[in-house]
Design a protein around this motif. Structure first.
Motif, PDB file in Angstrom:
ATOM      1  N   MET A   1      -0.601   5.712   6.418  1.00  0.00           N
ATOM      2  CA  MET A   1       0.649   5.037   6.734  1.00  0.00           C
ATOM      3  C   MET A   1       0.463   4.071   7.911  1.00  0.00           C
ATOM      4  SD  MET A   1       4.344   6.723   7.645  1.00  0.00           S
ATOM      5  CE  MET A   1       4.341   7.635   6.110  1.00  0.00           C
ATOM      6  N   ALA A   4      -1.307   0.937   6.781  1.00  0.00           N
ATOM      7  CA  ALA A   4      -0.400   0.077   6.019  1.00  0.00           C
ATOM      8  C   ALA A   4       0.540  -0.680   6.946  1.00  0.00           C
ATOM      9  CB  ALA A   4       0.389   0.912   5.016  1.00  0.00           C
ATOM     10  N   SER A  10       1.803  -2.333   1.722  1.00  0.00           N
ATOM     11  CA  SER A  10       2.254  -1.033   1.263  1.00  0.00           C
ATOM     12  C   SER A  10       1.097  -0.031   1.278  1.00  0.00           C
ATOM     13  CB  SER A  10       2.811  -1.129  -0.155  1.00  0.00           C
ATOM     14  OG  SER A  10       1.774  -1.426  -1.072  1.00  0.00           O
ATOM     15  N   GLN A  11       1.478   1.274   1.255  1.00  0.00           N
ATOM     16  CA  GLN A  11       0.449   2.309   1.179  1.00  0.00           C
ATOM     17  C   GLN A  11      -0.344   2.207  -0.117  1.00  0.00           C
ATOM     18  OE1 GLN A  11       1.534   6.328   2.415  1.00  0.00           O
ATOM     19  NE2 GLN A  11       3.437   5.529   3.291  1.00  0.00           N
ATOM     20  N   LYS A  12       0.311   1.769  -1.176  1.00  0.00           N
ATOM     21  CA  LYS A  12      -0.379   1.608  -2.452  1.00  0.00           C
ATOM     22  C   LYS A  12      -1.471   0.551  -2.346  1.00  0.00           C
ATOM     23  CE  LYS A  12      -1.200   2.033  -6.857  1.00  0.00           C
ATOM     24  NZ  LYS A  12      -1.934   3.218  -7.342  1.00  0.00           N
ATOM     25  N   VAL A  14      -3.083  -0.267   0.406  1.00  0.00           N
ATOM     26  CA  VAL A  14      -4.173   0.333   1.195  1.00  0.00           C
ATOM     27  C   VAL A  14      -5.051   1.200   0.294  1.00  0.00           C
ATOM     28  CG1 VAL A  14      -4.715   1.942   3.053  1.00  0.00           C
ATOM     29  CG2 VAL A  14      -2.901   0.251   3.358  1.00  0.00           C
ATOM     30  N   SER A  15      -4.405   1.990  -0.570  1.00  0.00           N
ATOM     31  CA  SER A  15      -5.151   2.847  -1.484  1.00  0.00           C
ATOM     32  C   SER A  15      -6.031   2.026  -2.410  1.00  0.00           C
ATOM     33  CB  SER A  15      -4.177   3.699  -2.298  1.00  0.00           C
ATOM     34  OG  SER A  15      -4.867   4.497  -3.238  1.00  0.00           O
TER      35      SER A  15
END
Length: 346
Positions: A1, A4, A10-12, A14-15
């Motif tokens: 978090m 990001a 967004s965290q997505k 970053v993933s």
């Protein structure tokens, strides 16, 4: 978090960056990685492995030795593994351990590696086989460097089988200079590399219709080359020697010089490997350079393809470079004088 928030994504996203997924712009990827670096973030590879079914690690089985060839190849493998984004796990074997390779492979499989590199230069069995290999089940792709395939696996790829070709080039260089034949100072017979170089030497002589003199065997050390040189120095018919590595060639030259046989005026010498000191001995040594980095990169590329594309055909192999480094230790054979006339050995 936190990554990001700092990167403004967004965290997505970053993933996606940490999982090397597509559809992320270069600028966004840069911001995410910079934010992760500033925060000291390290991605959780264990969780990633659980999600993907892979550990993104490659295991290497190699002989525990400081000899230039195996050590240089291991360094090349380490660089190549890092370049393709995998972690490296190394298990060293010891010469003379009959179950060394099989035990090392078993250990790496227990660690969950995605692929295995066999960089093992010697036979472990007295009959030229690896003890225990036939019963060992390997369920990951395997890359074999410079040796015959040892195990059954989903995919077995090879790379680095160029020693025979390089030995032919070294021998042909001496024949092209006009030497009638070339003597060979070989490495230990249990080593795959020594046998490959021996076969390359024999093939070059046979192709020219030349007789192969008796082989002198060393143990890769300069001391064994020196001992061989003392024996060869007493034979006036010896005008050219191909040594299976540079260390033995350097010891050979020392013995020949002490015996009054000048290099290259009386005897030409070619080594193998192009170790860092080869260009600075007296005389500077003619040798063939092993393409360690090229072999490692080529092999790892094919292994990673097999790991990440298990149902695809193997990548085609490309020929590694052949590099003969000609220095001052080789020359045409000497002119010999016999009663009543003068002739060249050629």
């Amino acid at each position: 978090m936190d990554v990001a928030r700092l990167a403004g994504v967004s965290q997505k996203t970053v993933s996606r960056v940490f999982n090397d997924e597509p559809y992320v712009s270069t600028e966004v990827r840069r911001r995410v990685l910079q934010a992760a670096d500033e925060l000291g973030y390290r991605r959780n590879n264990a969780a990633r492995a659980l999600a993907s079914g892979r550990t993104r690690s490659i295991g290497v089985v190699t002989l525990g030795t400081a000899l230039y060839g195996p050590a240089s190849l291991l360094m090349g493998i380490e660089r190549a593994v890092r370049d393709v984004g995998y972690a490296l796990r190394v298990v060293n074997t010891m010469e003379g351990d009959p179950a060394g390779v099989a035990g090392a492979v078993d250990s790496l499989l227990d660690q969950g590696v995605d692929g295995i590199v066999i960089s093992e230069p010697i036979d472990e069995g007295s009959d030229g086989t690896v003890e225990g290999a036939g019963s060992l089940r390997v369920d990951v792709p395997v890359l074999v460097l410079g040796a015959p395939p040892l195990f059954a696996a989903p995919q077995v790829v090879t790379a680095g089988v160029v020693a025979e070709l390089l030995a032919r080039v070294a021998t042909e260089h001496l024949l092209d200079l006009g030497h009638l034949t070339v003597h060979h100072l070989a490495g230990p017979g249990r080593w795959y590399a020594a046998r490959d170089r021996l076969e390359g030497w024999r093939a070059a002589l046979a192709a020219r219709g030349r007789d192969a003199p008796p082989v002198v065997e060393g143990d890769w050390s300069a001391a064994s080359g020196y001992a061989a040189g003392r024996a060869l120095a007493s034979d006036d018919d010896v005008t050219a020697v191909f040594a299976a590595n540079d260390d033995m060639a350097i010891g050979l030259i020392r013995a020949l010089t002490e015996a009054g046989r000048r290099v290259p005026d009386d005897v030409s010498v070619v080594g193998f490997d192009d170790i860092p000191v080869a260009g600075y001995v007296t005389p500077p040594l003619t040798t063939v350079r092993q393409p360690f980095d090229a072999v490692a990169q080529e092999g790892l590329k094919r292994l990673v393809h097999a790991i990440e594309n298990p149902n695809a055909d193997p990548l085609p192999a490309s020929d590694p470079p052949v590099d003969l480094v000609v220095r001052a230790s080789t020359a045409p054979p000497p002119t010999r004088t016999t009663p009543g006339h003068e002739r060249r050995t050629t």
